[in-house]
Design a protein around this motif. Structure first.
Motif, PDB file in Angstrom:
ATOM      1  N   UNK A  69      49.717  34.006  36.734  1.00 13.51           N
ATOM      2  CA  UNK A  69      48.505  33.992  35.854  1.00 13.51           C
ATOM      3  C   UNK A  69      47.797  34.787  36.679  1.00 13.51           C
ATOM      4  N   UNK A  70      47.668  35.696  37.507  1.00 17.60           N
ATOM      5  CA  UNK A  70      46.884  36.430  38.322  1.00 17.60           C
ATOM      6  C   UNK A  70      46.397  37.499  37.574  1.00 17.60           C
ATOM      7  N   UNK A  71      48.200  37.947  37.341  1.00 17.27           N
ATOM      8  CA  UNK A  71      48.130  39.433  36.601  1.00 17.27           C
ATOM      9  C   UNK A  71      48.031  39.421  35.183  1.00 17.27           C
ATOM     10  N   UNK A 124      46.327  47.368  54.687  1.00 13.80           N
ATOM     11  CA  UNK A 124      45.929  46.198  54.069  1.00 13.80           C
ATOM     12  C   UNK A 124      47.157  45.100  53.115  1.00 13.80           C
ATOM     13  N   UNK A 125      47.822  43.801  52.943  1.00 14.41           N
ATOM     14  CA  UNK A 125      48.187  43.502  52.217  1.00 14.41           C
ATOM     15  C   UNK A 125      48.465  44.161  51.009  1.00 14.41           C
ATOM     16  N   UNK A 126      50.046  43.983  50.489  1.00 17.73           N
ATOM     17  CA  UNK A 126      50.270  45.067  49.206  1.00 17.73           C
ATOM     18  C   UNK A 126      50.127  43.651  48.096  1.00 17.73           C
ATOM     19  N   UNK A 127      48.859  44.142  46.953  1.00 16.05           N
ATOM     20  CA  UNK A 127      48.694  42.676  46.091  1.00 16.05           C
ATOM     21  C   UNK A 127      49.980  42.011  45.004  1.00 16.05           C
ATOM     22  N   UNK A 128      51.328  41.744  45.717  1.00 21.91           N
ATOM     23  CA  UNK A 128      51.883  41.818  45.157  1.00 21.91           C
ATOM     24  C   UNK A 128      52.195  40.385  44.527  1.00 21.91           C
ATOM     25  N   UNK A 129      53.411  40.646  43.459  1.00 29.05           N
ATOM     26  CA  UNK A 129      53.834  39.826  42.302  1.00 29.05           C
ATOM     27  C   UNK A 129      55.459  39.389  42.042  1.00 29.05           C
ATOM     28  N   UNK A 130      55.989  38.486  42.590  1.00 28.07           N
ATOM     29  CA  UNK A 130      57.136  38.633  42.282  1.00 28.07           C
ATOM     30  C   UNK A 130      57.812  37.821  41.014  1.00 28.07           C
ATOM     31  N   UNK A 131      58.635  38.302  40.177  1.00 26.37           N
ATOM     32  CA  UNK A 131      59.001  37.908  39.125  1.00 26.37           C
ATOM     33  C   UNK A 131      60.354  37.702  39.778  1.00 26.37           C
ATOM     34  N   UNK A 132      60.935  37.513  38.423  1.00 18.88           N
ATOM     35  CA  UNK A 132      62.290  37.351  38.003  1.00 18.88           C
ATOM     36  C   UNK A 132      62.836  36.063  38.989  1.00 18.88           C
ATOM     37  N   UNK A 133      63.935  36.407  39.966  1.00 26.26           N
ATOM     38  CA  UNK A 133      64.978  35.399  40.700  1.00 26.26           C
ATOM     39  C   UNK A 133      64.171  34.883  42.177  1.00 26.26           C
ATOM     40  N   UNK A 151      52.562  47.071  30.577  1.00 26.49           N
ATOM     41  CA  UNK A 151      50.400  47.158  30.866  1.00 26.49           C
ATOM     42  C   UNK A 151      50.137  46.788  29.319  1.00 26.49           C
ATOM     43  N   UNK A 152      50.279  46.581  28.488  1.00 29.13           N
ATOM     44  CA  UNK A 152      49.484  45.855  27.110  1.00 29.13           C
ATOM     45  C   UNK A 152      49.680  44.487  27.020  1.00 29.13           C
ATOM     46  N   UNK A 153      50.574  43.255  28.132  1.00 33.89           N
ATOM     47  CA  UNK A 153      50.261  42.361  28.540  1.00 33.89           C
ATOM     48  C   UNK A 153      49.225  42.000  29.949  1.00 33.89           C
ATOM     49  N   UNK A 154      49.039  42.909  30.479  1.00 36.25           N
ATOM     50  CA  UNK A 154      48.045  42.757  31.841  1.00 36.25           C
ATOM     51  C   UNK A 154      46.978  42.759  31.097  1.00 36.25           C
ATOM     52  N   UNK A 155      46.380  43.701  30.466  1.00 36.31           N
ATOM     53  CA  UNK A 155      44.850  43.423  29.646  1.00 36.31           C
ATOM     54  C   UNK A 155      44.217  42.385  27.597  1.00 36.31           C
ATOM     55  N   UNK A 156      45.755  41.906  27.510  1.00 35.74           N
ATOM     56  CA  UNK A 156      45.714  41.128  26.622  1.00 35.74           C
ATOM     57  C   UNK A 156      45.189  39.462  27.023  1.00 35.74           C
ATOM     58  N   UNK A 157      45.528  39.879  27.654  1.00 36.26           N
ATOM     59  CA  UNK A 157      44.849  38.141  28.716  1.00 36.26           C
ATOM     60  C   UNK A 157      44.262  38.080  29.223  1.00 36.26           C
ATOM     61  N   UNK A 158      44.409  38.701  30.131  1.00 38.14           N
ATOM     62  CA  UNK A 158      43.553  38.782  31.005  1.00 38.14           C
ATOM     63  C   UNK A 158      42.139  40.245  31.461  1.00 38.14           C
ATOM     64  N   UNK A 159      41.294  38.963  30.519  1.00 35.26           N
ATOM     65  CA  UNK A 159      39.685  40.244  30.161  1.00 35.26           C
ATOM     66  C   UNK A 159      39.583  40.583  31.430  1.00 35.26           C
ATOM     67  N   UNK A 160      39.312  40.158  32.416  1.00 39.07           N
ATOM     68  CA  UNK A 160      38.218  41.196  33.500  1.00 39.07           C
ATOM     69  C   UNK A 160      38.923  42.255  33.829  1.00 39.07           C
ATOM     70  N   UNK A 161      38.515  43.193  34.675  1.00 38.85           N
ATOM     71  CA  UNK A 161      38.684  43.963  35.246  1.00 38.85           C
ATOM     72  C   UNK A 161      39.464  44.185  36.120  1.00 38.85           C
ATOM     73  N   UNK A 162      40.209  44.775  35.934  1.00 35.05           N
ATOM     74  CA  UNK A 162      42.139  45.008  36.449  1.00 35.05           C
ATOM     75  C   UNK A 162      42.109  45.164  38.032  1.00 35.05           C
ATOM     76  N   UNK A 163      42.326  45.123  38.796  1.00 33.99           N
ATOM     77  CA  UNK A 163      42.847  45.175  39.790  1.00 33.99           C
ATOM     78  C   UNK A 163      43.689  46.027  40.488  1.00 33.99           C
ATOM     79  N   UNK A 164      44.746  46.178  41.627  1.00 39.01           N
ATOM     80  CA  UNK A 164      45.570  47.213  41.938  1.00 39.01           C
ATOM     81  C   UNK A 164      46.590  46.146  41.904  1.00 39.01           C
TER      82      UNK A 164
END
Length: 492
Positions: free
Chosen positions: A261-263, A242-251, A178-191
């Protein structure tokens, strides 16, 4: 959440418990951005002696120029409980009481066997919009609550103390994301929906306009990843079809439609061993350690067991940098400021001289008026003398056979009325007098009692009378030396 520049300075170490390993990241946050200064992994920390991997951590710190830096520990999602509450609490004190009143209903542990922490996320109206409610329906406060078993927190705290690693805080992935998303990405957050895969387990975190956040942990044996993603999208109320705006991290066993970088934004620099997609969780944790006053400000570690590093070196560096910046700014602005002051001084001097010029012009006009008045007065003074000289000259020029009944004089002309034996020669005599010119009869000559009556008008000459040759006397005129008859003067 508005960024305060004073809350974005610091350095911090984030440690993520990932199975039997500890993922460690060192992050430096400055006004210009965030940099990942180092990344390492402490293998098999559960079975190895604590002092051994503790020494590895200290060696990692020293290689990055730090002697001692307390860490923020990211707990596994399956070991903590994360809840979202909506409470009508206008003040912080009432909010704390409301959370304490409901905390026993949010976990299965005993009443005194948990540590918990909470963070208000913002107000919204009862219909779900991020607006204040009306008087009939007061605004609600979304509150994130994190609960962990007391024995779990104390066990990790004892283990890190045995390793010689100081702990500043214990947090969860939802708070870090929650903090990282708003710290570096200053634009309005998308779902979005973030999936962090850890072997057979995976953690889900997402945000949408309908829900401040969603956090859950699943096991692939109990629920496939695709079904978990669909359930999370439904929980976030993402648009169907609609396609789920999915970010896959980890493995990352499945493709990721979104780039990290988008999120999460992009750090300014990072070592080769760092991968934002793979190390998203530990990066977000290290960022929350570098800026502990940013984000949720959530900490499950008891206050008595928290360690803090001195921020005075950072404050001194920031003060010195601010001083250097101020001096540089003053040096840069010195030229424009001096030019501006010189321009203002010139404008003041121009205005002063314009005032003096207006005064001088007024004095000149007064002098001209005075000269004109003096000339007029001088003309009035000399007028009688000029008129007397004119009459004398006319009397001297006219023959003795002419008689003047009246003279009318003004500034530029003279009118004579009289009688003579012969009136016609009088015009030439008057023009040659030196005081008159352009003599002419203004009316016809009439004859009465053997004399011609006349009316002559002539223009006055300027300047003194000029001498003229004596005209021969007309026929019948008396000899020279004979005194003329007295002339009657009128209108003088």
């Amino acid at each position: 959440m508005a960024r305060n520049p004073l809350l974005t300075l610091g350095a911090g170490v984030g440690v993520e418990i990932r199975g039997n390993d500890l993922e460690v990241a060192l992050v430096k946050s400055r006004w210009k951005g965030v940099a990942v200064d180092g990344k390492t992994t402490l293998r098999d920390f559960r079975r190895r002696p604590a002092a051994e991997w503790g020494a590895e951590y200290q060696s990692f710190l020293r290689s990055r120029g730090f002697r001692d830096l307390p860490v923020t520990l990211l707990l596994p999602r399956q070991e903590v409980i994360v809840r979202l509450l909506s409470l009508p609490a206008p003040t912080r004190a009432e909010l704390r009481s409301a959370v304490r009143f409901q905390i026993d209903t949010l976990h299965p542990y005993g009443e005194e066997n948990v540590y918990y922490s909470f963070a208000p996320l913002g107000r919204r109206s009862p219909n779900g919009s991020a607006e204040a409610g009306s008087a009939a329906a007061p605004a609600l406060v979304d509150v994130a609550v994190v609960i962990a078993e007391r024995s779990l927190i104390e066990g990790y705290a004892d283990l890190f103390a045995e390793a010689g690693v100081k702990l500043r805080a214990m947090t969860v992935g939802a708070a870090a994301y929650w903090g990282a998303v708003r710290f570096l990405n200053t634009r309005r957050q998308e779902p979005f929906l973030l999936v962090d895969q850890q072997g057979a387990a995976f953690e889900l975190y997402g945000e949408s306009p309908a829900r401040p956040f969603f956090s859950a942990s699943f096991d692939s044996a109990a629920m496939p990843l695709e079904r978990a993603v669909a359930a999370a999208a439904a929980e976030l109320r993402l648009p169907e079809g609609e396609a789920v705006p999915l970010l896959v991290c980890g493995e990352r066993s499945i493709p990721s439609p979104l780039a990290p970088e988008q999120v999460l934004g992009s750090p300014l620099q990072a070592p080769a061993e760092f991968d934002l997609g793979r190390d998203a969780a530990v990066f977000a944790t290290a960022l929350s350690a570098a800026c502990p006053l940013w984000g949720w400000r959530m900490n499950l570690l008891p206050l008595a067991r928290r360690s803090a590093s001195s921020r005075w070196p950072i404050a001194a560096t920031a003060t010195a940098a601010a001083s250097v910046g101020a001096v540089a700014l003053l040096l840069f602005l010195r030229g424009p400021i001096q030019d501006r002051r010189y321009e203002q001084a010139l404008e003041r001097e121009i205005r002063r001289l314009e005032t003096v010029e207006r005064e001088v012009r007024a004095l000149e006009q007064q002098a001209q008026r005075a000269r004109a008045q003096r000339a007029e007065l001088e003309s009035f003074r000399r007028r009688p003398e000029a008129d007397l000289a004119l009459i004398t000259e006319i009397s001297r020029r006219l023959p003795k056979t002419a008689w003047i009944n009246g003279i009318e004089m003004n500034d530029d002309s003279v009118q004579l009325t009289g009688q003579a034996d012969a009136a016609a020669p009088l015009l030439g005599l008057l023009d040659s007098s030196g005081v008159l010119t352009g003599a002419s009869f203004t009316s016809s000559i009439t004859r009465a009692d053997n004399r011609e009556q006349f009316r002559i008008r002539a223009a006055r000459r300027s300047g003194p009378p000029r001498p003229a040759a004596a005209a021969p006397p007309p026929a019948g005129a008396p000899a020279p030396g004979h005194s003329p008859a007295p002339a009657a003067h009128s209108g003088i």
